[in-house]
Design a protein around this motif. Structure first.
Motif, PDB file in Angstrom:
ATOM      1  N   TRP A   1       0.855  -1.187   0.000  1.00 42.76           N
ATOM      2  CA  TRP A   1       0.000   0.000   0.000  1.00 42.76           C
ATOM      3  C   TRP A   1       0.894   1.241   0.000  1.00 42.76           C
ATOM      4  CZ3 TRP A   1      -4.720  -1.341  -1.134  1.00 42.76           C
ATOM      5  CH2 TRP A   1      -5.193  -2.585  -0.725  1.00 42.76           C
TER       6      TRP A   1
ATOM      7  N   THR B   1      -8.379  -0.927  -7.167  1.00 46.04           N
ATOM      8  CA  THR B   1      -8.103  -2.158  -6.434  1.00 46.04           C
ATOM      9  C   THR B   1      -9.416  -2.661  -5.849  1.00 46.04           C
ATOM     10  OG1 THR B   1      -5.870  -1.415  -5.868  1.00 46.04           O
ATOM     11  CG2 THR B   1      -6.762  -3.239  -4.595  1.00 46.04           C
TER      12      THR B   1
ATOM     13  N   TYR C   1      -2.727   0.957  -4.220  1.00 46.68           N
ATOM     14  CA  TYR C   1      -1.874  -0.228  -4.203  1.00 46.68           C
ATOM     15  C   TYR C   1      -0.759  -0.047  -5.218  1.00 46.68           C
ATOM     16  CZ  TYR C   1      -0.977  -5.251  -3.476  1.00 46.68           C
ATOM     17  OH  TYR C   1      -0.426  -6.464  -3.141  1.00 46.68           O
TER      18      TYR C   1
END
Length: 378
Positions: free
Chosen positions: A45, A64, A78
């Motif tokens: 992340w 995502t 992400y």
């Protein structure tokens, strides 16, 4: 004599070597294959490692998704790492010695690191960043993946720029992980969340082939095999300082460790540099304290308990559990997946999820709550 010797030339070891060298410590990294490319696919992340340079990022998916019983758009960004760029970023300032450690002897003034070829390296402080060894008595996450052309992936996702963090809609087959790699290809991975011992890779490969065949696809391109030890305990303090996966930094519920290891390299190196003049024993103790403050130890305990609860849940209920998890506010999701020292946030995420759950799920989480549970109602 090196001030610091680090065994293990992966992202964790190299991040720590770079951090120690930047603080003026003479640092040596032991790598059994210094020129070998990193073959694993690493994701994280973006908010976990904001200092990451663009050169270390291979792909930033536009969306995502996660699926419990239905779709959820995850609000966090992400990233897929570019291994060559990441390695270049983490290289410099330290010596690299080819070899494999066969043993370590600790003395009052330092340590002697023995290599398999007979060489001995003298050092003040020794870190083990060689990874966690699979054991039959530990929970493991295993996965088998295939890299497909992006146009093939359109039979699995709506856009080749979409990442699927988890797809639990076929619970008997574990979850599907779909990740664009930024080069016109997509990694499609069949993953077993956690088993003791881990689900065999051959079985996961067969499941992936069956899943792809149902979509009219066949595996082609390189394959990826994953085996991660999930529930390592907090390491005991000693003169050898375990780091990265070897040091229990793998998240017990997700299997992620790279971002955590790279982020912790800086405070660990700071702790060593501050206490260096007090001797190797104090420097090792300071490194342990930087890695495992009381808040991190408590959160790790909650995460390991959550892992055991999940593993005791009937497979048909797992999608319902993740449907609840992905319905949590983004802040609580972040606290559980990334808040390594956020004890209040982790406890709140687990408490809210428990209260949301139907009895069929809640009875498997009963240890999270109640008068004798880990979490108390407020």
């Amino acid at each position: 004599m090196a001030d610091v010797v680090i065994a293990g030339g992966g992202p964790a070891g190299r991040a720590l070597a770079r951090a120690c060298a930047r603080r003026g410590l003479a640092t040596t990294l032991i790598d059994p294959a210094p020129e070998k490319r990193w073959r694993a696919t690493y994701g994280l992340w973006a908010d976990e490692l904001p200092s990451l340079p663009e050169s270390a990022v291979a792909c930033t998916p536009s969306t995502t998704l996660a699926f419990g019983t239905g779709p959820h758009v995850l609000e966090r960004q992400y990233l897929v790492l570019d291994n060559a760029g990441l390695r270049e970023w983490l290289t410099g300032g330290y010596d690299v010695v080819p070899g494999t450690v066969s043993g370590v002897d600790h003395g009052r003034q330092g340590s002697s690191v023995r290599l398999e070829d007979g060489r001995v390296l003298a050092t003040g402080l020794y870190f083990d960043a060689t990874g966690a060894r699979p054991r039959g008595d530990r929970y493991e996450q295993t996965a088998f993946g295939a890299v497909l052309p992006a146009e093939d992936a359109l039979r699995l996702v709506d856009s080749p720029d979409t990442a699927v963090f988890m797809d639990w809609r076929a619970a008997e087959s574990g979850f599907l992980y779909v990740l664009p790699l930024g080069d016109g290809t997509v990694l499609v991975e069949e993953t077993s969340l956690a088993r003791k011992p881990g689900l065999p890779l051959g079985l996961l490969a067969a499941r992936l082939r069956a899943r792809l065949a149902a979509a009219g696809l066949a595996p082609r391109g390189r394959e990826e095999r994953v085996r991660i030890v999930l529930d390592a305990p907090v390491p005991r303090r000693g003169r050898t300082v375990p780091f990265g996966a070897a040091g229990g930094l793998v998240h017990p519920a997700t299997g992620y460790s790279v971002a955590t290891s790279m982020r912790l390299a800086e405070p660990v190196a700071d702790a060593v540099a501050r206490t260096w003049e007090r001797g190797p024993a104090e420097a090792a103790a300071a490194a342990h304290r930087a890695l495992w403050p009381s808040s991190a130890r408590a959160v790790h305990g909650l995460r390991r308990h959550g892992l055991r609860a999940l593993c005791g849940m009937p497979p048909e209920l797992v999608p319902a559990f993740f449907e609840l998890f992905f319905s949590l506010p983004a802040g609580l999701q972040r606290a559980f997946t990334s808040g390594r020292e956020d004890l209040p946030g982790t406890a709140e995420a687990m408490t809210v999820l428990f209260r949301m759950a139907p009895w069929s799920v809640r009875k498997h989480l009963i240890g999270w709550h109640g008068p004798h549970g880990l979490l108390r109602s407020g």
